[in-house]
Design a protein around this motif. Structure first.
Motif, PDB file in Angstrom:
ATOM      1  N   ASP A  75       0.831  -1.208   0.000  1.00 53.35           N
ATOM      2  CA  ASP A  75       0.000   0.000   0.000  1.00 53.35           C
ATOM      3  C   ASP A  75       0.864   1.256   0.000  1.00 53.35           C
ATOM      4  O   ASP A  75       0.557   2.252  -0.667  1.00 53.35           O
ATOM      5  N   GLY A  76       1.970   1.204   0.743  1.00 54.85           N
ATOM      6  CA  GLY A  76       2.875   2.347   0.766  1.00 54.85           C
ATOM      7  C   GLY A  76       3.537   2.586  -0.581  1.00 54.85           C
ATOM      8  O   GLY A  76       3.670   3.736  -1.033  1.00 54.85           O
ATOM      9  N   VAL A  77       3.938   1.513  -1.252  1.00 53.71           N
ATOM     10  CA  VAL A  77       4.568   1.640  -2.572  1.00 53.71           C
ATOM     11  C   VAL A  77       3.566   2.172  -3.592  1.00 53.71           C
ATOM     12  O   VAL A  77       3.906   3.014  -4.436  1.00 53.71           O
ATOM     13  N   ARG A  78       2.338   1.704  -3.523  1.00 57.84           N
ATOM     14  CA  ARG A  78       1.309   2.221  -4.443  1.00 57.84           C
ATOM     15  C   ARG A  78       1.110   3.718  -4.234  1.00 57.84           C
ATOM     16  O   ARG A  78       0.946   4.478  -5.194  1.00 57.84           O
ATOM     17  N   LYS A  79       1.116   4.144  -2.970  1.00 57.61           N
ATOM     18  CA  LYS A  79       0.975   5.570  -2.677  1.00 57.61           C
ATOM     19  C   LYS A  79       2.153   6.352  -3.239  1.00 57.61           C
ATOM     20  O   LYS A  79       1.983   7.420  -3.846  1.00 57.61           O
ATOM     21  N   ALA A  80       3.367   5.824  -3.076  1.00 54.29           N
ATOM     22  CA  ALA A  80       4.561   6.488  -3.605  1.00 54.29           C
ATOM     23  C   ALA A  80       4.498   6.579  -5.131  1.00 54.29           C
ATOM     24  O   ALA A  80       4.885   7.603  -5.716  1.00 54.29           O
ATOM     25  N   TYR A  81       4.007   5.529  -5.761  1.00 54.19           N
ATOM     26  CA  TYR A  81       3.887   5.510  -7.225  1.00 54.19           C
ATOM     27  C   TYR A  81       2.884   6.573  -7.689  1.00 54.19           C
ATOM     28  O   TYR A  81       3.137   7.305  -8.653  1.00 54.19           O
ATOM     29  N   GLU A  82       1.757   6.660  -6.980  1.00 49.52           N
ATOM     30  CA  GLU A  82       0.741   7.679  -7.309  1.00 49.52           C
ATOM     31  C   GLU A  82       1.327   9.087  -7.204  1.00 49.52           C
ATOM     32  O   GLU A  82       0.974   9.977  -7.978  1.00 49.52           O
ATOM     33  N   MET A  83       2.235   9.286  -6.266  1.00 48.72           N
ATOM     34  CA  MET A  83       2.813  10.604  -6.021  1.00 48.72           C
ATOM     35  C   MET A  83       4.039  10.879  -6.894  1.00 48.72           C
ATOM     36  O   MET A  83       4.623  11.955  -6.815  1.00 48.72           O
ATOM     37  N   GLY A  84       4.427   9.904  -7.706  1.00 46.05           N
ATOM     38  CA  GLY A  84       5.494  10.121  -8.667  1.00 46.05           C
ATOM     39  C   GLY A  84       6.908   9.863  -8.177  1.00 46.05           C
ATOM     40  O   GLY A  84       7.873  10.251  -8.841  1.00 46.05           O
ATOM     41  N   PHE A  85       7.060   9.180  -7.040  1.00 44.04           N
ATOM     42  CA  PHE A  85       8.400   8.887  -6.546  1.00 44.04           C
ATOM     43  C   PHE A  85       9.020   7.735  -7.336  1.00 44.04           C
ATOM     44  O   PHE A  85       8.337   6.780  -7.711  1.00 44.04           O
ATOM     45  N   THR A  86      10.315   7.832  -7.577  1.00 43.25           N
ATOM     46  CA  THR A  86      11.014   6.789  -8.337  1.00 43.25           C
ATOM     47  C   THR A  86      11.546   5.687  -7.431  1.00 43.25           C
ATOM     48  O   THR A  86      11.790   4.563  -7.893  1.00 43.25           O
ATOM     49  N   HIS A  87      11.769   5.998  -6.144  1.00 42.25           N
ATOM     50  CA  HIS A  87      12.350   5.036  -5.212  1.00 42.25           C
ATOM     51  C   HIS A  87      11.691   5.148  -3.841  1.00 42.25           C
ATOM     52  O   HIS A  87      11.197   6.231  -3.472  1.00 42.25           O
ATOM     53  N   VAL A  88      11.677   4.034  -3.122  1.00 42.05           N
ATOM     54  CA  VAL A  88      11.155   4.035  -1.750  1.00 42.05           C
ATOM     55  C   VAL A  88      12.174   3.374  -0.833  1.00 42.05           C
ATOM     56  O   VAL A  88      12.841   2.405  -1.204  1.00 42.05           O
ATOM     57  N   PHE A  89      12.296   3.933   0.355  1.00 42.06           N
ATOM     58  CA  PHE A  89      13.234   3.434   1.356  1.00 42.06           C
ATOM     59  C   PHE A  89      12.416   2.804   2.479  1.00 42.06           C
ATOM     60  O   PHE A  89      11.767   3.492   3.250  1.00 42.06           O
ATOM     61  N   GLN A  90      12.425   1.498   2.549  1.00 42.85           N
ATOM     62  CA  GLN A  90      11.703   0.777   3.597  1.00 42.85           C
ATOM     63  C   GLN A  90      12.513   0.800   4.883  1.00 42.85           C
ATOM     64  O   GLN A  90      13.697   0.465   4.909  1.00 42.85           O
ATOM     65  N   ILE A  91      11.865   1.196   5.970  1.00 38.54           N
ATOM     66  CA  ILE A  91      12.532   1.178   7.280  1.00 38.54           C
ATOM     67  C   ILE A  91      11.499   0.799   8.325  1.00 38.54           C
ATOM     68  O   ILE A  91      10.331   1.197   8.240  1.00 38.54           O
ATOM     69  N   ASP A  92      11.894  -0.007   9.297  1.00 41.21           N
ATOM     70  CA  ASP A  92      10.959  -0.491  10.307  1.00 41.21           C
ATOM     71  C   ASP A  92      10.664   0.588  11.348  1.00 41.21           C
ATOM     72  O   ASP A  92      11.469   1.496  11.572  1.00 41.21           O
ATOM     73  N   ALA A  93       9.513   0.440  12.002  1.00 41.37           N
ATOM     74  CA  ALA A  93       9.057   1.441  12.975  1.00 41.37           C
ATOM     75  C   ALA A  93       9.609   1.218  14.373  1.00 41.37           C
ATOM     76  O   ALA A  93       9.415   2.058  15.253  1.00 41.37           O
TER      77      ALA A  93
END
Length: 254
Positions: A75-93
């Motif tokens: 879901d987070g990656v889909r949101k990033a894609y909708e917003m036009g980001f080319t890369h996502v950095f996954q980090i735990d909470a």
């Protein structure tokens, strides 16, 4: 890569109380932070909503039901894609990872924009012995099913993904493991798609009073089933994977 743009993604389940510290530690990088509330209880939701309201860089995505780390990441990656980001950095909470290393990971990603930048843990004395040995077992199997000896770790939640190949996988593999087998599943599938892999170490600590979402029996079953499915996929793809492995060995002088 001139149009490089990145957002952090933090999937959150039962770690609402540690989320704000993680968000604050990421401020220096000047990137949006997509926080995914993975169906938390009321107490954790209050922590999450307070963090989102306090920090303008936070973009909150809310799931009504807990679906596991994988579905939250998707879901987070889909949101990033909708917003036009080319890369996502996954980090735990949970704050276990050394967030001051983010800058080095981001530079590695900019230098290798088509690659998956995959963290591997540099443990201190707090690591539980069983977790460490279980991780070594998973890493060995991952090298087998991916036919790729370059894999250093398949379970670390400290990674930078290029968004486009990730989204392509989500369109064709909606059944990707949503829980603890997710990190294995997505990494192997990206390697099958010939996405380059760059490994980089990151210190990981295990606080004595930390909250773990890992359930020994349930999650080991999930991971085992993931590897069983990946073994079948490896067999079907073996001609191509063997050809690539031979090319890598020749390139590396082996």
């Amino acid at each position: 890569m001139e149009n490089y743009s990145m957002a952090f993604i933090i999937p959150v389940y039962k770690h609402g109380s540690t989320l704000e510290n993680v968000v604050v530690s990421l401020k220096e990088y000047g990137c949006p932070v997509i926080v995914v509330d993975d169906g938390n209880d009321e107490e954790n939701r209050r922590f999450i909503e307070k963090t989102a309201a306090t920090h303008s860089e936070v973009i909150l995505v809310t799931r009504k039901k807990n679906g596991g780390k994988g579905r939250a990441m998707n879901d987070g990656v889909r949101k990033a894609y909708e917003m036009g980001f080319t890369h996502v950095f996954q980090i735990d909470a949970d704050g276990q990872h050394e967030s001051r290393r983010c800058g080095e990971f981001i530079q590695l990603s900019k230098d290798n924009p088509s690659a998956l930048i995959c963290g591997y843990p540099l443990y201190d004395d707090t690591v539980p012995y069983k977790r460490k040995k279980g991780r070594e077992f998973s890493n060995g199997w991952a090298r087998v099913v991916a036919l790729n000896g370059n894999i250093k770790d398949v379970l670390c939640g400290f990674r930078i993904y290029p968004v486009k190949p990730f989204i392509k996988l989500l369109k064709h593999f909606a059944w990707l493991n949503g829980r603890m087998g997710y990190d294995v599943d997505i990494l192997v599938h990206l390697l099958w798609k010939n996405v380059p892999l760059v490994n980089e170490g990151v210190h990981v600590s295990y606080p004595v009073d930390g909250v773990s979402n890992f359930r020994m029996v349930r999650d080991n079953i999930h991971i085992s089933l993931t590897f069983a499915r990946l073994c079948i996929g490896m067999i079907l793809r073996s001609p191509v994977l063997i050809f690539r492995a031979v090319k890598r060995n020749i390139k590396n002088g082996k």
